[in-house]
Design a protein around this motif. Structure first.
Motif, PDB file in Angstrom:
ATOM      1  N   UNK A   5      -7.244  -0.160  -0.464  1.00 39.32           N
ATOM      2  CA  UNK A   5      -6.826  -0.562   0.885  1.00 39.32           C
ATOM      3  C   UNK A   5      -8.015  -0.533   1.849  1.00 39.32           C
ATOM      4  N   UNK A  34       0.538   9.082   4.764  1.00 39.04           N
ATOM      5  CA  UNK A  34       0.082   9.182   3.368  1.00 39.04           C
ATOM      6  C   UNK A  34       0.458  10.538   2.791  1.00 39.04           C
ATOM      7  N   UNK A  74       1.614   4.367  -2.978  1.00 36.07           N
ATOM      8  CA  UNK A  74       1.478   5.821  -2.793  1.00 36.07           C
ATOM      9  C   UNK A  74       2.678   6.554  -3.393  1.00 36.07           C
ATOM     10  N   UNK A  88       0.838  -1.207   0.000  1.00 34.90           N
ATOM     11  CA  UNK A  88       0.000   0.000   0.000  1.00 34.90           C
ATOM     12  C   UNK A  88       0.874   1.259   0.000  1.00 34.90           C
ATOM     13  N   UNK A 135      -5.389   3.576  -4.733  1.00 37.35           N
ATOM     14  CA  UNK A 135      -4.659   2.723  -3.785  1.00 37.35           C
ATOM     15  C   UNK A 135      -5.276   2.835  -2.392  1.00 37.35           C
ATOM     16  N   UNK A 136      -5.621   4.051  -2.005  1.00 37.73           N
ATOM     17  CA  UNK A 136      -6.226   4.260  -0.681  1.00 37.73           C
ATOM     18  C   UNK A 136      -7.604   3.603  -0.623  1.00 37.73           C
ATOM     19  N   UNK A 142       1.751  12.826  -3.172  1.00 35.04           N
ATOM     20  CA  UNK A 142       0.361  12.885  -3.640  1.00 35.04           C
ATOM     21  C   UNK A 142      -0.269  14.181  -3.139  1.00 35.04           C
ATOM     22  N   UNK A 202      -2.974   7.377  -6.486  1.00 33.46           N
ATOM     23  CA  UNK A 202      -2.966   7.199  -5.022  1.00 33.46           C
ATOM     24  C   UNK A 202      -4.367   7.050  -4.427  1.00 33.46           C
ATOM     25  N   UNK A 219     -10.432  -3.363   1.182  1.00 30.73           N
ATOM     26  CA  UNK A 219      -9.860  -4.619   1.687  1.00 30.73           C
ATOM     27  C   UNK A 219     -10.059  -4.715   3.210  1.00 30.73           C
ATOM     28  N   UNK A 220      -9.784  -3.601   3.893  1.00 31.15           N
ATOM     29  CA  UNK A 220      -9.952  -3.606   5.345  1.00 31.15           C
ATOM     30  C   UNK A 220     -11.418  -3.816   5.716  1.00 31.15           C
TER      31      UNK A 220
END
Lengths: 319, 388
Positions: B10, B228, A111, A107, B6-7, B233, B3, B13-14
């Protein structure tokens, strides 16, 4: 093993020039300047609340300076170009307990724009570096505190940074893990990475850092190699005295003695910065008796960064 | 990968790993919708037995019985003759009849006099629906009799040859107004599950606001957001990623609930394309509301409080717990201030009319206006949450 990406930096990797930052009326960082060449580990040494974290947040582009400039590899801090070459390791473990070690790294790698084979390579590299390759598929919540810390640091290396910023990475870590972390940090410098390492542990700064900046109440009061800083003390010694009773009053009495340059109270101890410590001891003990303090230990310490801090600020590092 | 993606990936998934999210997003709405449907199953096919004590046996009584047995009320009412008021009362009390009507002796003759005898309805407090319907039928009949009496009186005053009152009433062709029969607005009757399926799906979709806002502040407190932001980003990508996960979760949740309620419980969500677009608009509204809560709150606790207020406020106003059509007019107007109120209206129209995109055009437009207003406010306020 992580390597540093090729960056055209003939000069310093990090240049901090006169940065100042206020939070309301409080001046958190006051006109701080320093620079770091490639391969150098620079320690920011100071007590809690001295301005270390605020300084590194400005370096990482997480906070704007009210005035002054920060440049990373020639880029203004906070720009995407600067962030791309900085690795940031926060003080707390900023990873997800419900993701595996590998998923956490994947992850964070994404980024930084990593993908495909490169991402896999970097993740494997970070897992190797943190000695967690065999537990990569387990949830972070099953890792010990030390393992989480190691992964937290390895995550900061995914982008192969030219500047690695570590914010007190050993806080709350057991001695064994601390030793392992310090060894790794030393190796980063050898790889050509510039490292900013904040700590309030004098021993860590002495062990790991090539140069140290001493920061107190937002000001960088001195910087140099350990030798250069200790030389500022001249012939002074540091005496640590363990005691019980009104040690504040005793410290005040000691300050009045000839030959005492500074006295500070920390952790049930009185730290004295003195000329010719052994000769001064009887007078110090007499002051203890006078103020009703029971002395339990006396330790005359070789000049070190703690003594330098006491000399420069009049307070103990861990006050 | 961007990004924000991707966030979002994630977060999704969580959320999939977090069983409470699955329970809240999929299991709970299905279970509650099924229970609601079961509880209110009778409401969609009301039928009642009305006991009638006919002590009159005259033309007016025959008119009432004829009206009660008319084709318009055939599906709603079954008339059961009762010999006496006592037996009728016992039948209502025992639940054998939902209500009873007592036609007193001499009722027909009294109609032509100045003081007509009253009809009496016997009702049970435990069966308010039957009581309301029976009273309504009786009142409608009495209203029409009164109207006919007035007509006869007016005709007599105008010099028309007067016959007996019964003959006049015969001429009046007594019948009940069609309006006394409850009917759906559309061509099809709305099944309970077709209302509570979407209703509960949306209600639990609203919890995405709470879930996502809370997770944002937890991550901020634990330093994940800061980490992050240290990556190359733009700060808005972090917010975008967070709300994108809410969007994805909302779409998946609604889709699963729509599929299960349709195939397992027989719910009618209407035209799939129209229902899909309506759902999409609703999820966008929830996503925008999530961003606004993140922007307004300063802490995790505040986020929890504000989002709970938003979730239950929207659900209560929008009609997720009760049919909006049975609430007072003010509540019906307030429902149109909420995206879920419009969405439910859209789903209901789709299920009852069998229409397509044209039917949900207005609800979708209204939801998108809400989304635009809320998203604009969020775009101003939410970046503040990213400032250390």
């Amino acid at each position: 093993m992580a390597t540093v990406e090729a960056v055209a930096t003939k000069g310093p990797v990090l240049e901090v020039s006169g940065i100042t930052r206020r939070f309301g009326d409080r001046l958190a960082v006051d006109d701080v300047s320093f620079s770091i060449p490639p391969g150098e580990i620079y320690g920011l040494l100071g007590p809690n609340g001295a301005g270390k974290t605020t300084t590194i947040k400005m370096i990482c582009g997480l906070l704007q300076a009210d005035s002054g400039t920060v440049r990373v590899a020639g880029h203004q801090a906070g720009t995407l170009a600067a962030k791309a070459v900085v690795g940031y390791v926060p003080q707390d473990v900023a990873l997800y307990p419900d993701l595996t070690g590998r998923e956490n790294l994947q992850f964070l790698g994404r980024l930084f724009g990593l993908s495909g084979g490169v991402l896999d390579e970097r993740v494997d590299e970070a897992l190797e570096l943190s000695d967690l390759a065999d537990r990569a598929g387990e949830h972070l919540s099953s890792y010990s505190g030390g393992m989480q810390r190691r992964l937290n640091i390895a995550a900061g290396l995914l982008n192969h940074p030219v500047l690695l910023v570590l914010d007190e990475p050993t806080v709350g870590v057991d001695p064994q893990s601390r030793h392992a972390i310090l060894e790794r940090v030393q190796s980063f410098g050898q790889l050509g990475m510039a490292v900013v390492y904040t700590t309030h542990y004098m021993e860590e700064a002495e062990r790991v850092c090539d140069r140290v900046g001493i920061i107190d109440q937002g000001r960088l009061v001195a910087e140099g190699t350990r030798r250069e800083l200790v030389d500022r003390l001249g012939e002074r010694d540091r005496i640590d005295l363990g005691a019980s009773g009104d040690i504040e009053r005793w410290a005040e009495a000691c300050r009045a003695l000839d030959g005492v340059d500074g006295a500070a109270v920390a952790d049930h101890q009185v730290q004295l910065l003195v000329h010719e410590g052994r000769k001064l001891l009887p007078a110090v003990l007499e002051a203890a008796e006078r103020t009703g303090v029971q002395v339990s230990s006396v330790d005359v310490v070789e000049p070190d960064l703690e003594a330098v801090f006491l000399h420069l600020t009049g307070t103990a590092l861990r006050e | 990968m961007h990004p924000a993606l991707a966030i979002a990936a994630k977060d999704v998934r969580q959320r999939i790993r977090d069983r409470s999210a699955i329970v809240l997003g999929i299991v709970a709405p299905l279970v509650i919708a099924a229970l609601m449907s079961l509880a209110f199953r009778g409401a969609e096919t009301i039928h009642l037995t009305v006991g009638v004590v006919n002590s009159d046996h005259g033309a007016a009584a025959a008119g009432l019985l004829s009206a009660l047995r008319s084709p318009g009320l055939k599906d709603l009412v079954t008339v059961v003759p009762e010999p006496s008021e006592g037996s009728a009362s016992a039948a209502v009390h025992a639940g054998r009849a939902g209500a009873a009507i007592i036609i007193p002796s001499g009722f027909t003759n009294s109609v032509s006099r100045s003081r007509p005898l009253p009809l009496t309805t016997l009702t049970n407090v435990n069966n308010t629906v039957a009581a309301q319907i029976t009273s309504s039928i009786a009142q409608s009949f009495v209203a029409q009799v009164n109207a006919d009496r007035l007509s006869v009186a007016t005709a007599s005053a105008a010099g028309e040859p007067s016959g007996s009152a019964a003959a006049a009433l015969d001429k009046a062709h007594l019948s009940l107004p069609i309006r006394t029969v409850q009917s759906a607005l559309g061509a099809k009757r709305l099944k309970t599950i077709s209302y509570y399926g979407p209703s509960m799906a949306i209600f639990f979709l609203l919890f995405t606001i709470s879930f996502t806002a809370r997770s944002f502040f937890v991550e901020r407190d634990q330093g994940n957001i800061e980490r992050m932001l240290a990556a190359p980003l733009r700060p808005r990508s972090v917010l975008l990623g967070k709300v994108l996960s809410a969007f994805v979760f909302g779409i998946v949740s609604l889709s699963i609930i729509a599929a299960v309620t349709t195939f397992a419980f027989g719910a009618d969500w209407g035209n799939p394309l129209a229902a899909g677009l309506l759902s999409l608009a609703m999820v966008l509204a929830v996503t925008a509301t999530t961003a606004l809560v993140i922007g307004v709150a300063h802490t995790q606790r505040q986020a929890e409080g504000i989002s709970s207020f938003a979730v239950f406020g929207l659900a209560l106003l929008g009609g997720n717990f009760v049919f909006v059509s049975v609430t007072p007019p003010i509540m019906q107007r307030l429902a149109l201030l909420t995206p879920n109120g419009w969405a439910l209206r859209g789903y209901t129209d789709l299920a009852t009319t069998g229409g397509g995109l044209a039917i949900v055009g207005l609800p979708i437009a209204a939801i998108l206006v809400y989304t635009l207003v809320v998203a604009t406010a969020a775009s101003v306020l939410a970046p503040r949450a990213l400032t250390p």
